[in-house]
Design a protein around this motif. Sequence first.
Motif, PDB file in Angstrom:
ATOM      1  N   ALA A 116       0.647  -1.330   0.048  1.00 55.59           N
ATOM      2  CA  ALA A 116       0.055  -0.066  -0.144  1.00 55.59           C
ATOM      3  C   ALA A 116       0.983   1.340  -0.067  1.00 55.59           C
ATOM      4  N   PHE A 117       1.943   1.272   0.890  1.00 55.89           N
ATOM      5  CA  PHE A 117       2.743   2.434   0.993  1.00 55.89           C
ATOM      6  C   PHE A 117       3.289   2.579  -0.365  1.00 55.89           C
ATOM      7  N   ALA A 118       3.958   1.551  -0.857  1.00 55.99           N
ATOM      8  CA  ALA A 118       4.712   1.475  -2.443  1.00 55.99           C
ATOM      9  C   ALA A 118       3.507   2.366  -3.413  1.00 55.99           C
ATOM     10  N   GLN A 119       2.366   1.737  -3.366  1.00 53.25           N
ATOM     11  CA  GLN A 119       1.627   2.415  -4.312  1.00 53.25           C
ATOM     12  C   GLN A 119       1.183   3.940  -3.878  1.00 53.25           C
ATOM     13  N   MET A 120       1.117   4.294  -2.815  1.00 52.32           N
ATOM     14  CA  MET A 120       0.843   5.595  -2.278  1.00 52.32           C
ATOM     15  C   MET A 120       2.158   6.529  -3.024  1.00 52.32           C
ATOM     16  N   LEU A 121       3.330   5.988  -2.682  1.00 52.82           N
ATOM     17  CA  LEU A 121       4.358   7.004  -3.629  1.00 52.82           C
ATOM     18  C   LEU A 121       4.444   7.044  -5.002  1.00 52.82           C
ATOM     19  N   SER A 122       3.930   5.789  -5.585  1.00 47.42           N
ATOM     20  CA  SER A 122       3.704   5.771  -7.053  1.00 47.42           C
ATOM     21  C   SER A 122       2.612   6.888  -7.490  1.00 47.42           C
ATOM     22  N   MET A 123       1.371   6.991  -6.626  1.00 51.10           N
ATOM     23  CA  MET A 123       0.467   7.788  -6.880  1.00 51.10           C
ATOM     24  C   MET A 123       0.889   9.278  -6.723  1.00 51.10           C
ATOM     25  N   GLN A 124       1.977   9.431  -5.939  1.00 48.55           N
ATOM     26  CA  GLN A 124       2.814  10.914  -5.738  1.00 48.55           C
ATOM     27  C   GLN A 124       3.720  10.959  -6.860  1.00 48.55           C
ATOM     28  N   GLY A 125       4.089  10.111  -7.756  1.00 47.61           N
ATOM     29  CA  GLY A 125       4.670  10.385  -8.964  1.00 47.61           C
ATOM     30  C   GLY A 125       6.093   9.766  -8.587  1.00 47.61           C
ATOM     31  N   LEU A 126       6.522   9.550  -7.732  1.00 48.72           N
ATOM     32  CA  LEU A 126       7.856   8.608  -7.347  1.00 48.72           C
ATOM     33  C   LEU A 126       7.790   7.092  -7.988  1.00 48.72           C
ATOM     34  N   LYS A 127       9.136   6.995  -8.583  1.00 52.67           N
ATOM     35  CA  LYS A 127       9.297   5.629  -9.304  1.00 52.67           C
ATOM     36  C   LYS A 127       9.702   4.657  -8.180  1.00 52.67           C
ATOM     37  N   ILE A 128       9.206   3.465  -8.011  1.00 55.29           N
ATOM     38  CA  ILE A 128       9.688   2.380  -7.389  1.00 55.29           C
ATOM     39  C   ILE A 128      10.623   1.860  -7.968  1.00 55.29           C
ATOM     40  N   GLU A 129      12.255   2.186  -7.395  1.00 56.88           N
ATOM     41  CA  GLU A 129      13.421   1.462  -7.940  1.00 56.88           C
ATOM     42  C   GLU A 129      13.763   0.211  -7.461  1.00 56.88           C
ATOM     43  N   ASN A 130      13.345  -0.075  -6.341  1.00 56.43           N
ATOM     44  CA  ASN A 130      13.740  -1.390  -5.578  1.00 56.43           C
ATOM     45  C   ASN A 130      12.621  -1.709  -4.526  1.00 56.43           C
ATOM     46  N   VAL A 131      12.406  -2.812  -4.433  1.00 59.57           N
ATOM     47  CA  VAL A 131      12.029  -3.650  -3.341  1.00 59.57           C
ATOM     48  C   VAL A 131      12.898  -4.693  -2.593  1.00 59.57           C
ATOM     49  N   ILE A 132      13.194  -4.391  -1.405  1.00 58.43           N
ATOM     50  CA  ILE A 132      14.085  -5.456  -0.811  1.00 58.43           C
ATOM     51  C   ILE A 132      13.355  -6.289   0.586  1.00 58.43           C
ATOM     52  N   LYS A 133      13.311  -7.405   0.625  1.00 61.21           N
ATOM     53  CA  LYS A 133      12.740  -8.293   1.530  1.00 61.21           C
ATOM     54  C   LYS A 133      14.118  -8.402   2.485  1.00 61.21           C
ATOM     55  N   ARG A 134      13.769  -8.404   3.899  1.00 64.59           N
ATOM     56  CA  ARG A 134      14.819  -8.673   4.822  1.00 64.59           C
ATOM     57  C   ARG A 134      14.287  -9.274   6.012  1.00 64.59           C
ATOM     58  N   GLU A 135      14.849 -10.209   6.909  1.00 65.25           N
ATOM     59  CA  GLU A 135      14.399 -10.882   7.818  1.00 65.25           C
ATOM     60  C   GLU A 135      14.608  -9.856   9.131  1.00 65.25           C
ATOM     61  N   ILE A 136      13.870  -9.995  10.278  1.00 66.32           N
ATOM     62  CA  ILE A 136      14.002  -8.973  11.311  1.00 66.32           C
ATOM     63  C   ILE A 136      14.387  -9.873  12.482  1.00 66.32           C
ATOM     64  N   PRO A 137      15.681 -10.525  12.471  1.00 70.45           N
ATOM     65  CA  PRO A 137      15.884 -11.323  13.420  1.00 70.45           C
ATOM     66  C   PRO A 137      16.004 -10.652  15.076  1.00 70.45           C
TER      67      PRO A 137
END
Length: 424
Positions: free
Chosen positions: A364-385
């Motif tokens: 949802a947040f990524a979509q909000m940024l896209s709606m603001q005209g920002l380009k999604i450059e990368n999505v990184i998934k990380r563990e939170i140990p």
Amino acid sequence: MRTSQAFLQKFDTEVNKDWSFAESRSVEHLTHGYHRYPAKFVPQLVKKLIETYTQKGDKIVDVFAGCGTTLVESKVHGRTSEGVDINPVAELITRAKITAIEPKKLQKRYERIQSAIQGYEPFRVAAPEKHPRIDYWFREEEKDKIAFLYHIILPIRDEHLRDFFLCALSNILKNCSRWLQSSTKPQIDPIKVIREPFAAFEFQVKRMLKKNGQFYEELSNNKALNVKCKIRLADARRTKIRANSANAIITSPPYVTSYEYADIHQLTGYWFDYIADITSFRKDFIGTFYSNNKETETIVPIAQEIVQRLIAIDKKSAGEVANYFNDMFAVATEMRRILKPGGVVCMVVGNTTMKGVKITSAEAFAQMLSMQGLKIENVIKREIPFKLIPTIRDKKTGKFTTLDSKNKKLVYPEEFIIVARKKV
């Protein structure tokens, strides 16, 4: 705006071990360990984001500054920084953490405080009348000693010294109260062994003196002692940060249940006169359960799909989640305003569940940024140990619970780093 399959596929990715920092257990480096704080940024994560997406001399902003991890790391790396947070306790902690004090000056002031403590006499000092909840959480003996510490720190004229010792006092309040030590949820432990305040304060200050010395030396070596770094009490939706001024925004927004931040910091809030009414205090937070919002509409398609699934189960929860996403859309608008053309947002966020419905906040947040005209450059998934956040919820109520609960459910085992860039 429809959500394309290609957009959602960005989140269907493997965990990137390079961003998990599984071997980096400590969040205590430099001043990061001054004060306990829920959902702390791992400093190594912020460090890597700064080194990957910014250059020396850049300005970095954190609109959810929390306990100041982004600002501390920005200063160490020679980047100017500015942060805002709506929580006055967070503002105090951050002010203390971003300020490297000349060690001899700090030691000299501490010796004066020690001398004053040695002159303390029971029955000659009584805690002033404060909020009734202080009497609920503290016994008389501890309350009188805490009041004594507060009133010998408060008159210190040098604001940096005063913040340092107030931060130390704030961090011992839980240990010196009847609050269940292992719990982030406010509850009394009837058999708790309560710490003696003067001993707890001495232990805390000595730890902080050592960390301040390390911070001062690090900044001196990096020629970064005078790098501009500031924190203000402000709403992420209306920061008043200058438009087009930031090269990067590095932040981690609150979860849907962020009202817990208000509850966790109530001891400091009452003692330091930051709050008079916890219910009113909660209402200022994004993602609060205490909003009076009745709307169940949001313009963000992914968010609206989540809300619609909740409506069928619990309309009140659906309204709270809609309110949360509408607030976060306002934050996305504010972040776009703050960023320079070509500037980058690095947003660290995890997904969770409510009432059995998956809350895909990252998407949802990524979509909000896209709606603001920002380009999604990368999505990184990380563990939170090792992230300091409660990770067990009751499947029925959604409230934090314990390992032995029949309805236990792990939450936040992974999180996403969304990297988006403002067009030039």
